[in-house]
Each structure stands twice: as C-alpha cells, then as structure tokens.
Scaffold this active site. Structure first.
Site, PDB file in Angstrom:
ATOM      1  N   GLU A 179       0.840  -1.213   0.000  1.00 27.29           N
ATOM      2  CA  GLU A 179       0.000   0.000   0.000  1.00 27.29           C
ATOM      3  C   GLU A 179       0.873   1.260   0.000  1.00 27.29           C
ATOM      4  OE1 GLU A 179      -2.997   0.152  -0.773  1.00 27.29           O
ATOM      5  OE2 GLU A 179      -3.423  -1.976  -0.655  1.00 27.29           O
ATOM      6  N   ASP A 402     -15.030  33.406  10.462  1.00 29.87           N
ATOM      7  CA  ASP A 402     -13.659  33.709  10.064  1.00 29.87           C
ATOM      8  C   ASP A 402     -13.224  34.986  10.781  1.00 29.87           C
ATOM      9  OD1 ASP A 402     -11.278  33.276   8.568  1.00 29.87           O
ATOM     10  OD2 ASP A 402     -11.883  34.885   7.211  1.00 29.87           O
ATOM     11  N   GLY A 492      -6.561  25.079  11.410  1.00 24.31           N
ATOM     12  CA  GLY A 492      -6.252  24.328  10.203  1.00 24.31           C
ATOM     13  C   GLY A 492      -4.871  23.704  10.234  1.00 24.31           C
ATOM     14  N   GLY A 497      -4.210  13.893   2.860  1.00 21.48           N
ATOM     15  CA  GLY A 497      -4.656  12.674   3.527  1.00 21.48           C
ATOM     16  C   GLY A 497      -5.082  12.842   4.964  1.00 21.48           C
ATOM     17  N   PRO A 499      -7.546  13.717   8.121  1.00 18.67           N
ATOM     18  CA  PRO A 499      -9.010  13.669   8.263  1.00 18.67           C
ATOM     19  C   PRO A 499      -9.599  15.067   8.275  1.00 18.67           C
ATOM     20  CG  PRO A 499      -7.929  13.200  10.359  1.00 18.67           C
ATOM     21  CD  PRO A 499      -6.846  13.233   9.327  1.00 18.67           C
TER      22      PRO A 499
END
Length: 631
Positions: A179, A402, A492, A497, A499
């Site tokens: 993988e 924001d 952030g 990849g 989650p």
C-alpha cells in the site's frame, strides 16, 4: 579385497554427507513453488486451502520472484489476490532462494497487524516454511512482532513506513512496500520511502524492490509515480469470445461506446461491448478467455505471458526488463462478478466521496479532480428563491466564523440528507476584536433562530471559529464558556490525507477543546461539491439575497489547485488567485462543524412536523430536545 555390507553402507553415508554441501534444489519459478507449497490460511483468505495461481496472477507473481527484474510495481484494485501473491512471493524467496526481506506497511500498527494475521498464519500453514521456524508458537528471541529469524539464517522484518529509523541498519535482498500510496511522500524530511528503503539493497547481488498499492489522487499518488518511472505499464489482454481480437477490459458505463455496459439501474443487464466487432458478451463468455491472456504494453512494445519470457508485441524475444509495472482491476477477479461492480457504481455515482472510492478500489485507477477551478459567475447564476430562511430539505444549522483584524465574518448553513446544504445567512461584524463589544454582538448573532419551511424555528446547532491566525486568545476566551452550546475553536492543519477533523486537544493555555482541521481534505471536498450540478447528494444551494452578491462568489472561487514540482516530484497545492478568500474558508469551517456534529438527518427530519399558522389555532407545543448522533 572384500568389503562387508556394513562398510559399504558406511561408505555410502559418508559420501552422501560429503556431497550434501553441493546439493541444491531444482530451480522453480515463484508460480511453480506456490502451486506446490503455498496454502491460503483461514484468517487471511476468503477461501482456506491450497493455492492455485490464477491466469492473470502468473506473470505478476513470477515477476516478483524473477531475479532479472529489479523493481516490480503493481497498481491494483481490491479483490485481485494481491496480499496472497505477496505472501507467496515472500515465502518463495525465504525458503527457495534464501533471501533476507524487509516488508514495509504504511504504519507501525499496520505492520504489527500484518505480521499477526498474515505472516504468522503463513508460517504455520506452509510446511516448508514451518520447518524453518522451530520457534513457531513459542516465546523466543527469534520470534518477535517485527522480526522473524529462520533456521536457514535468513530474516524477515515487517515495519511501519512512517518512521525514518525503520529504514536504517538493515541489509536485505528484497524490500517490499505494501500500500505504497498510503506512505508519507517525505519520511520525516529524509526523503521518499522508496528511496530510503531501496538503499537497504546496496550490496545485494539480487536486490529487488516490490511496490504494490491501490492508487489514490492523481499527481500525488506514489504508486502512480513509481509506475511512470518504469516507462512500462502492462495490462492483461484477453481475446474477444466473438471476434478473437485481444484487448484489456475497461469500465464503460451506461452511455459508453465500448467496455462494460448496462442499462441504467439494472446490474443484471451488464455485458461487455467489444470495440472491434461491436458484439455484447456476458461475464460467462469473457471469463473463460483468461487462460489465453497476455500482458502487453503496446506503447513500450513489450509483452509477456508468464513474467519469465519477454517479447515484443509481434513475438520477438527480448531481454527481461529490469523495471516493470502491472495494472489489474476487479473485472478480472473470479471472486466478483460484473453485476456486483455495477451495483457498487450505482451506489457511488451520486456521491463524490463514494465515487472516488469506486475509482480507486474497484477500477484501480487514480482519482482526478474535475474542473479544479470554479466559475464564480456560474455559481452566482445558480442562486435560488427560498420560501423560508431554511427550505424543507435542511434539518440542522451550523455556523462558521472567520476572524480578521477588524471584523468577524459569519456564514450559516442548513444541512440535509446526503449532505445537501443550503446557505442561510451571511453577516460581517465590524469592530475592535480586542474589546468585548464585538464578541457580545457575535454571541447575540449565534443565539438567533431561523424559520424553517415547516414553521419550526431552527437554532444554530454547532459553530466553528478559526483560531489559527488573528486574535487567538480572544477566540479561546469566547468559546471557553460556550462549548456546551457546541461553539468550538478550530485550527487548520495542512497536508494530504489528513481527516476532515481530528479529536479535540486541550493542551492549550485556555484548556478549551481545540479541533484540528485537515484543510487540504476539506477544501478538496468543498471544491468537489460546488461542482455538483444536480440537486441532491452534496449539492450546495445559495439564496437570491443581497448578502450573497457577486463578491461573495468571487471569494468562494478564490482558490484553485495547481501542480508544482519539487525535486522532480509533482505536488498539488492550493493557491489563492485573489486576495479575498473568506467565503471559501467559511465553507470549509461549516463542513468541519457538520463533521463534528455528525447529525442523524432522518431523526432530525422526523421532528420537523408542519406547524399550523392560522390565528385561531393554539400554538404548537415546543418539541422535545434530543441528543444528536455523535454527542
């Protein structure tokens, strides 16, 4: 001179013992060895029993064991027996060729799981390997969770690919990456995993690198990059049962000109349309043709039937290539008939996330984002008239905030079944963020309710406030006493990849719940949903309202994905094409709030009964509050 029978026997035994050092087993290919010795264990196979190599597996398995091939890639779907081929190749190289091997899994946990469920059961059930493991089933220094040492003085390591230390201080003959697409592209800033791992082959006479994986995103996928570097992509061609023309199987769809075709919503109608003769053939007609199959790359003018002998397309023998790549997908598997593939596609076709999974795990192909730059004018023209603040389909409301130097920008959205969403309200609060006034104004904004088309009032069920840039401590102070209202701080985190949202951390000065947001993943999903054109799963609605003006939609399309190259590798990254991008960020934060909330849409919809609004009717009793799914 006479000699007794016992002396003759002793002489025979002595000569045999002396010659034993020169004995070598008859050379066998990996397929020959596997068909004679390998066994499918109950813990790691659909069917327990002796191994029998399938027609399309022959060249792949032999290439794994062929000493002339230095690097062997396999880009594959699920359900093609890759894990079993990999174990058979490992057992073959251990017992028959006496090779030291190093197997990498994406993580340490995956490596431990593979060792327990696959390697240990293989050692137990393959007698010739079991004979090399006198410690099997016992606590022994040669039998650990990451290393097996055998009586032929060979070792097998199974380690995670995320830690740089796992790539050091080992000298092996074979390195295997299982993988590969799930490995980090840069292992602790020391380099690509294949570069680090293949360094362990230095000094080996028959060094081999085996790389296999289900692919992921186009331009980012490591197995795709490795296949491109080989310059060879072999596909399994089989003859049409009607005209005899060789071709590799391709997914078509209900409107395709060739390939796998079917009537809409009818999996049982699936058949394969040959582009050469135009005849539809069934699964039962095409599958028996596999024994005639040949692996070919017509662009590279290379072909093989068994992975041992190699020819041109015309059949002229050529030297064995050192670097080969194979592609195989679920249509060839005897464990999955074509009706099942169509069923999977019908379930996925209206959902971007599921469709991506279908492309990766069923077709064995990389997923490519379609239209990675959005048209703001097109989104502006798609605005709609709402009868109420929240249309019928919306059942729960979230809010995103924001934080800028002189203002707070707020976007509320309603969500419904299939993550269909409706923008409800957009407001900008101006003020000094270092003073309490603007935060009090924000609190009042978050306490308001919105009129649902059923007559009910919907409160804001979950709010996410960005704390990663401006006025972080003020954000922490605001959310600290409001977490019971599901008002959370988020931050952030970049990287492919990750989650959408991770478990909250409280390791901050305010001891609040701080959620880490996978911004690249969120942006990718928001971008994909904004491109959906039909109402339903994932569609994003916007109202005809002065708040949602042309500037709002320009901000919504202010970022695009671009490919840049770093040290020869293609990297996809998000780039701002205009300075203001707050609307796009607010969509990302609302998606995060929806993910944290994890609402049960059916349960919420059942509580939104129509309220009578006539004056002579008694006022409806308030609905019973209930706990949402995920909380």
């Amino acid at each position: 001179m006479s000699i007794s029978n016992s002396q003759l026997s002793n002489l025979k035994n002595a000569v045999s013992a002396g010659l034993k050092a020169f004995w070598r087993p008859m050379p066998m290919t990996a397929v020959e060895w596997a068909d004679e010795h390998f066994y499918l264990s109950a813990e790691s196979s659909y069917l327990e029993g002796r191994w029998e190599t399938l027609h399309f597996q022959i060249a792949i398995l032999n290439s794994m064991g062929n000493d002339e091939i230095r690097i062997c890639n396999l880009m594959k779907s699920a359900r093609v027996g890759y894990s079993q081929m990999l174990k058979a190749a490992m057992a073959y190289m251990l017992e028959h060729k006496n090779r030291n091997q190093l197997l990498f899994q994406p993580t340490d946990a995956a490596a431990a799981g593979f060792m327990k469920s696959h390697i240990e059961s293989m050692i137990r059930d393959v007698p010739v390997v079991r004979n090399l493991a006198p410690w099997h089933g016992k606590k022994h220094r040669d039998n650990t969770l990451d290393t097996k040492k055998f009586s032929n003085r060979r070792q097998l390591w199974c380690l995670g690919g995320t830690a740089a230390k796992n790539y050091r201080e080992k000298s092996v003959d074979t390195v295997i990456y299982d993988e590969l697409a799930a490995f980090p592209p840069d292992v602790e800033k020391e380099g690509a995993p294949t570069f680090l791992g293949d360094r362990r082959l230095e000094g080996s006479v028959f060094g081999k690198s085996i790389r296999g994986s289900t692919p992921k995103n186009k331009h980012e996928c490591q197995i795709e990059r490795s296949c491109k570097e080989s310059g060879v992509m072999l596909r399994y061609e089989i003859p049409c049962p009607h005209c005899g023309e060789y071709q590799y199987l391709q997914w078509g769809g209900p409107d395709a000109d060739f390939g796998m075709k079917f009537q809409k919503s009818e999996p049982s109608s699936v058949a394969y349309l040959c582009p050469h003769c135009g005849v539809l053939g069934t699964y039962a007609e095409w599958m028996p043709q596999q024994y005639k199959g040949i692996w070919r790359d017509r662009l590279a003018d290379l072909a093989t039937k068994d992975g041992m002998e190699w020819t041109t397309i015309e059949g002229k023998y050529v030297d064995t290539p050192e670097f080969v790549s194979f592609h195989i997908w679920s249509a060839y598997s005897p464990f999955t008939d074509w009706r099942r593939l169509v069923q999977d596609w019908l379930k996925a076709k209206d959902d971007v996330g599921k469709l991506k999974t279908f492309v990766n795990t069923i077709l064995g192909e990389t997923w490519e984002e379609q239209g990675e730059k959005l048209d703001s004018d097109e989104l502006y023209r798609r605005r709609e008239n709402y009868i109420s603040d929240v249309p019928t389909g919306g059942v729960v409301v979230t809010c995103a905030i924001d934080v800028q130097d002189d203002r707070l920008e707020c976007l509320t959205k309603a969500w419904g079944k299939g993550d269909e969403s409706w923008a409800v309200d957009f407001k900008i609060l101006y003020g000094d963020l270092a003073k309490p006034g603007i935060w009090e104004e924000l609190d009042n904004f978050l306490l308001q309710t919105y009129q649902h088309e059923s007559g009910n009032k919907l409160p804001i069920a979950c709010t996410c406030i960005d704390s990663g840039g401006h006025f972080t401590q003020e954000v922490y102070k605001f959310v600290k006493n409001r977490e019971s209202r599901r008002i959370f701080a988020i931050k952030g985190v970049g990287g492919v990849g990750r989650p959408i949202v991770s478990r909250p951390s409280t390791s901050n000065k305010a001891k609040i719940k701080l959620f880490a947001v996978g911004t690249d993943t969120c942006k990718e999903l928001v971008m994909a949903r904004l491109q959906i054109l039909e109402h339903g799963f994932g569609y994003c609605h916007y109202p005809i309202d002065s708040k949602f003006d042309e500037e709002f939609f320009k901000q919504l399309t202010a970022e695009e994905r671009r490919t840049r190259y770093h040290k020869g590798h293609a990297i996809l990254e998000w780039v701002k094409v205009r300075k203001r991008n707050e609307a796009f960020d607010l969509e990302v934060y609302n998606l995060t709030a929806r993910e944290i909330l994890n609402p049960n849409y059916d349960a919420l919809a059942s509580h939104l009964e129509v309220v009578e609004v006539a004056e002579d009717k008694p006022k409806a009793k308030p609905k019973r509050r209930f706990k949402m799914k995920g909380f």
